[in-house]
Design a protein around this motif. Structure first.
Motif, PDB file in Angstrom:
ATOM      1  N   ARG A  34      88.918  93.419  74.102  1.00 14.34           N
ATOM      2  CA  ARG A  34      87.827  93.816  73.224  1.00 14.34           C
ATOM      3  C   ARG A  34      87.224  92.586  72.572  1.00 14.34           C
ATOM      4  NH1 ARG A  34      87.985  94.748  67.845  1.00 14.34           N
ATOM      5  NH2 ARG A  34      90.251  94.580  67.879  1.00 14.34           N
ATOM      6  N   ALA A  35      85.884  92.549  72.470  1.00 16.36           N
ATOM      7  CA  ALA A  35      85.231  91.465  71.748  1.00 16.36           C
ATOM      8  C   ALA A  35      85.794  91.416  70.338  1.00 16.36           C
ATOM      9  CB  ALA A  35      83.726  91.692  71.731  1.00 16.36           C
ATOM     10  N   ASP A  36      86.234  90.258  69.910  1.00 17.05           N
ATOM     11  CA  ASP A  36      86.973  90.175  68.654  1.00 17.05           C
ATOM     12  C   ASP A  36      86.866  88.763  68.113  1.00 17.05           C
ATOM     13  OD1 ASP A  36      88.742  90.376  66.548  1.00 17.05           O
ATOM     14  OD2 ASP A  36      90.526  90.438  67.793  1.00 17.05           O
ATOM     15  N   ALA A  37      86.454  88.630  66.857  1.00 10.36           N
ATOM     16  CA  ALA A  37      86.298  87.320  66.234  1.00 10.36           C
ATOM     17  C   ALA A  37      87.609  86.559  66.152  1.00 10.36           C
ATOM     18  CB  ALA A  37      85.716  87.478  64.825  1.00 10.36           C
ATOM     19  N   MET A  38      88.740  87.264  66.210  1.00 11.72           N
ATOM     20  CA  MET A  38      90.043  86.621  66.092  1.00 11.72           C
ATOM     21  C   MET A  38      90.732  86.399  67.442  1.00 11.72           C
ATOM     22  SD  MET A  38      90.106  86.076  62.912  1.00 11.72           S
ATOM     23  CE  MET A  38      91.773  85.458  62.721  1.00 11.72           C
ATOM     24  N   LEU A  39      90.068  86.754  68.537  1.00 15.83           N
ATOM     25  CA  LEU A  39      90.624  86.536  69.886  1.00 15.83           C
ATOM     26  C   LEU A  39      92.010  87.149  70.066  1.00 15.83           C
ATOM     27  CD1 LEU A  39      89.622  82.854  70.811  1.00 15.83           C
ATOM     28  CD2 LEU A  39      88.592  84.981  71.625  1.00 15.83           C
ATOM     29  N   LYS A  40      92.270  88.252  69.390  1.00 16.18           N
ATOM     30  CA  LYS A  40      93.610  88.831  69.461  1.00 16.18           C
ATOM     31  C   LYS A  40      93.966  89.302  70.861  1.00 16.18           C
ATOM     32  CE  LYS A  40      93.687  90.340  64.631  1.00 16.18           C
ATOM     33  NZ  LYS A  40      93.700  91.503  63.708  1.00 16.18           N
ATOM     34  N   ASP A  41      92.955  89.681  71.641  1.00 20.34           N
ATOM     35  CA  ASP A  41      93.216  90.200  72.979  1.00 20.34           C
ATOM     36  C   ASP A  41      92.950  89.176  74.072  1.00 20.34           C
ATOM     37  OD1 ASP A  41      93.946  92.765  72.081  1.00 20.34           O
ATOM     38  OD2 ASP A  41      91.842  93.289  71.827  1.00 20.34           O
ATOM     39  N   PHE A  42      92.575  87.960  73.671  1.00 19.78           N
ATOM     40  CA  PHE A  42      92.371  86.916  74.675  1.00 19.78           C
ATOM     41  C   PHE A  42      93.716  86.266  74.982  1.00 19.78           C
ATOM     42  CE2 PHE A  42      91.453  82.670  76.233  1.00 19.78           C
ATOM     43  CZ  PHE A  42      90.427  82.903  77.133  1.00 19.78           C
ATOM     44  N   PRO A  43      94.109  86.195  76.252  1.00 20.14           N
ATOM     45  CA  PRO A  43      95.438  85.680  76.586  1.00 20.14           C
ATOM     46  C   PRO A  43      95.567  84.174  76.379  1.00 20.14           C
ATOM     47  CG  PRO A  43      94.188  86.132  78.582  1.00 20.14           C
ATOM     48  CD  PRO A  43      93.353  86.645  77.445  1.00 20.14           C
ATOM     49  N   TYR A  44      96.493  83.778  75.547  1.00 18.34           N
ATOM     50  CA  TYR A  44      96.823  82.369  75.366  1.00 18.34           C
ATOM     51  C   TYR A  44      97.932  82.003  76.353  1.00 18.34           C
ATOM     52  CZ  TYR A  44      93.996  81.050  71.319  1.00 18.34           C
ATOM     53  OH  TYR A  44      92.951  80.712  70.498  1.00 18.34           O
ATOM     54  N   PRO A  45      97.992  80.749  76.771  1.00 18.52           N
ATOM     55  CA  PRO A  45      98.949  80.389  77.826  1.00 18.52           C
ATOM     56  C   PRO A  45     100.406  80.355  77.379  1.00 18.52           C
ATOM     57  CG  PRO A  45      97.775  78.439  77.061  1.00 18.52           C
ATOM     58  CD  PRO A  45      97.107  79.622  76.418  1.00 18.52           C
ATOM     59  N   HIS A  46     100.640  80.358  76.056  1.00 19.87           N
ATOM     60  CA  HIS A  46     102.014  80.342  75.529  1.00 19.87           C
ATOM     61  C   HIS A  46     102.044  81.193  74.263  1.00 19.87           C
ATOM     62  CE1 HIS A  46     103.320  77.099  78.250  1.00 19.87           C
ATOM     63  NE2 HIS A  46     102.097  76.637  78.086  1.00 19.87           N
ATOM     64  N   PRO A  47     103.218  81.651  73.853  1.00 19.94           N
ATOM     65  CA  PRO A  47     103.306  82.463  72.630  1.00 19.94           C
ATOM     66  C   PRO A  47     102.737  81.717  71.429  1.00 19.94           C
ATOM     67  CG  PRO A  47     105.371  82.542  73.861  1.00 19.94           C
ATOM     68  CD  PRO A  47     104.534  81.494  74.522  1.00 19.94           C
ATOM     69  N   VAL A  48     102.082  82.465  70.544  1.00 19.55           N
ATOM     70  CA  VAL A  48     101.509  81.852  69.354  1.00 19.55           C
ATOM     71  C   VAL A  48     102.394  82.147  68.141  1.00 19.55           C
ATOM     72  CG1 VAL A  48      99.156  81.956  70.251  1.00 19.55           C
ATOM     73  CG2 VAL A  48     100.022  83.846  68.870  1.00 19.55           C
ATOM     74  N   ARG A  49     102.351  81.217  67.207  1.00 17.39           N
ATOM     75  CA  ARG A  49     103.070  81.355  65.947  1.00 17.39           C
ATOM     76  C   ARG A  49     102.068  81.252  64.805  1.00 17.39           C
ATOM     77  NH1 ARG A  49     108.520  77.640  67.060  1.00 17.39           N
ATOM     78  NH2 ARG A  49     108.886  78.397  69.188  1.00 17.39           N
ATOM     79  N   GLU A  50     102.528  81.548  63.596  1.00 13.50           N
ATOM     80  CA  GLU A  50     101.639  81.513  62.443  1.00 13.50           C
ATOM     81  C   GLU A  50     102.209  80.612  61.353  1.00 13.50           C
ATOM     82  OE1 GLU A  50     100.972  85.517  61.153  1.00 13.50           O
ATOM     83  OE2 GLU A  50      99.554  85.950  62.779  1.00 13.50           O
ATOM     84  N   PHE A  51     101.369  79.751  60.824  1.00 10.81           N
ATOM     85  CA  PHE A  51     101.690  78.936  59.665  1.00 10.81           C
ATOM     86  C   PHE A  51     100.852  79.465  58.515  1.00 10.81           C
ATOM     87  CE2 PHE A  51     100.516  74.935  57.238  1.00 10.81           C
ATOM     88  CZ  PHE A  51     101.706  74.873  56.507  1.00 10.81           C
ATOM     89  N   VAL A  52     101.512  80.069  57.537  1.00  6.80           N
ATOM     90  CA  VAL A  52     100.840  80.656  56.387  1.00  6.80           C
ATOM     91  C   VAL A  52     100.943  79.680  55.221  1.00  6.80           C
ATOM     92  CG1 VAL A  52     100.734  82.617  54.804  1.00  6.80           C
ATOM     93  CG2 VAL A  52     101.382  82.976  57.203  1.00  6.80           C
ATOM     94  N   PHE A  53      99.811  79.353  54.626  1.00  6.18           N
ATOM     95  CA  PHE A  53      99.807  78.375  53.534  1.00  6.18           C
ATOM     96  C   PHE A  53      98.637  78.683  52.604  1.00  6.18           C
ATOM     97  CE2 PHE A  53      96.926  76.914  56.713  1.00  6.18           C
ATOM     98  CZ  PHE A  53      96.006  76.067  56.125  1.00  6.18           C
ATOM     99  N   THR A  54      98.568  77.961  51.504  1.00  4.45           N
ATOM    100  CA  THR A  54      97.490  78.132  50.547  1.00  4.45           C
ATOM    101  C   THR A  54      96.627  76.887  50.528  1.00  4.45           C
ATOM    102  OG1 THR A  54      98.812  79.606  49.154  1.00  4.45           O
ATOM    103  CG2 THR A  54      96.906  78.552  48.124  1.00  4.45           C
ATOM    104  N   SER A  55      95.323  77.095  50.619  1.00  5.07           N
ATOM    105  CA  SER A  55      94.384  75.976  50.570  1.00  5.07           C
ATOM    106  C   SER A  55      93.147  76.429  49.830  1.00  5.07           C
ATOM    107  CB  SER A  55      94.022  75.510  51.980  1.00  5.07           C
ATOM    108  OG  SER A  55      93.030  74.495  51.961  1.00  5.07           O
ATOM    109  N   GLN A  56      92.679  75.612  48.928  1.00  6.40           N
ATOM    110  CA  GLN A  56      91.500  75.905  48.117  1.00  6.40           C
ATOM    111  C   GLN A  56      91.641  77.256  47.416  1.00  6.40           C
ATOM    112  OE1 GLN A  56      87.805  75.085  50.210  1.00  6.40           O
ATOM    113  NE2 GLN A  56      88.682  73.310  51.260  1.00  6.40           N
ATOM    114  N   GLY A  57      92.874  77.528  46.980  1.00  9.05           N
ATOM    115  CA  GLY A  57      93.153  78.700  46.166  1.00  9.05           C
ATOM    116  C   GLY A  57      93.253  80.013  46.906  1.00  9.05           C
TER     117      GLY A  57
END
Length: 334
Positions: A21-44
């Motif tokens: 599905r067309a998606d601004a976050m590319l959630k359904d676009f296949p990446y070549p390797h598993p993705v991880r998330e780095f959650v942090f705070t920037s500019q409040g």
């Protein structure tokens, strides 16, 4: 583009839409390797930086390569480079920068090369990467250069792959543009316009069917839910690239530097709003690459005379062979 090309591209996009599905976050676009998330705070505000972290597939050599994508690219577009690096023993980290691809696209954010570099530095610190080899393509080349200037002690080496910003477009006479004007331009983006631009500017008029996947990836973010966030982030990125040159600071770079340049590239930000006299002198990559080599102490230039803006996509085997060979010549890093 004639009607046949438009039809083929439309069919390709239709097939893509059936899978993702067309998606601004590319959630359904296949990446070549598993993705991880780095959650942090920037500019409040809380942000999420998505990244791939690939372990060495061969005998580990103790080195990490961090790959920086360009404005019209994502971490996924490095897929043809990741496996050769991992096989050669490198750990490979590939982030999507804030404002791009699968990472957060905040509504309010002061986007700067230093900020994106600091975000990446925080990510690397969180996963125990201390002195990586930075590999930056297109806008990612500007970002990698800024990272090396901001964090020289945390940079083992710098590899610039057809970086934009080898010239100061404003100083050469390109007029500025407001964010509002840039937003209006981004809103006109379509799959057809992306392909036409890339074919003309990136590939010297050539095209192969495998390039369509990257057109589809980029075009999908401009469609459907969240597209306004993409338009805004892309406009901010264009302003950042134009207004924050790094070329004047090349003599301050204090890390081993490689330049891998496809000489058929003609990319130049703002060329479309420059006068004809100015436009014709912009984006001369053979000349710009030689100038950069002379201004960066100890830099080594590797030229690909027949390739364009994305040599790692256009001819991955030749590019990877040159990259891996050149990396072996760099000083040993802990």
């Amino acid at each position: 583009m004639d009607w046949r090309g438009a039809f083929v591209l439309a069919m390709g996009l239709a097939m893509f839409a059936g899978e993702a599905r067309a998606d601004a976050m590319l959630k359904d676009f296949p990446y070549p390797h598993p993705v991880r998330e780095f959650v942090f705070t920037s500019q409040g505000q809380p942000l999420t930086m998505v990244y791939m972290d690939i372990a060495p597939a061969g005998t580990p050599n103790g080195k990490t390569a961090v790959l920086f994508h360009g404005k019209n690219f994502c971490g996924a577009t490095w897929e043809g480079v990741i496996a050769p690096l991992a096989t050669a023993g490198y750990r490979v980290v590939v982030p999507d920068q804030i404002g791009f691809c699968r990472s957060t696209k905040p509504a309010a954010y002061q986007m700067s090369l230093h900020q994106l570099g600091a975000n990446t530095h925080a990510l690397l610190d969180s996963i125990g990467v201390t002195r990586p080899i930075l590999v930056g393509h297109s806008m990612g080349g500007m970002l990698a250069a800024r990272y090396a200037l901001s964090f020289p002690a945390a940079t083992a080496a710098l590899v610039l792959v057809n970086p934009i910003g080898l010239e100061d477009w404003s100083a050469k006479g390109v007029p500025p543009s407001t964010i509002d004007e840039l937003i209006e331009g981004e809103r006109k983006t379509t799959a057809e316009s992306i392909k036409a631009y890339q074919q003309k500017t990136y590939y010297d008029g050539r095209w192969r069917p495998e390039f369509d996947r990257w057109v589809e990836m980029l075009a999908s973010m401009y469609q459907g839910p969240g597209s306004d966030s993409v338009v805004l982030s892309q406009a901010r990125a264009s302003d950042m690239i134009f207004s924050q040159p790094v070329v004047h600071e090349f003599p301050r770079l204090a890390v081993p530097t490689l330049l891998l340049i496809g000489e058929k590239d003609t990319t130049a930000i703002g060329k479309n709003r420059a006068s004809p006299e100015v436009a014709k002198i912009l984006g001369n990559y053979p000349e710009l690459a030689r100038e950069a080599e002379s201004r960066i102490k100890g830099a080594r230039l590797i030229a690909f005379p027949k390739l364009g803006h994305a040599p790692h996509i256009e001819e991955p085997e030749a590019f990877n062979a040159a990259l891996l060979d050149a990396l072996t010549s760099l000083p040993s890093t802990p």
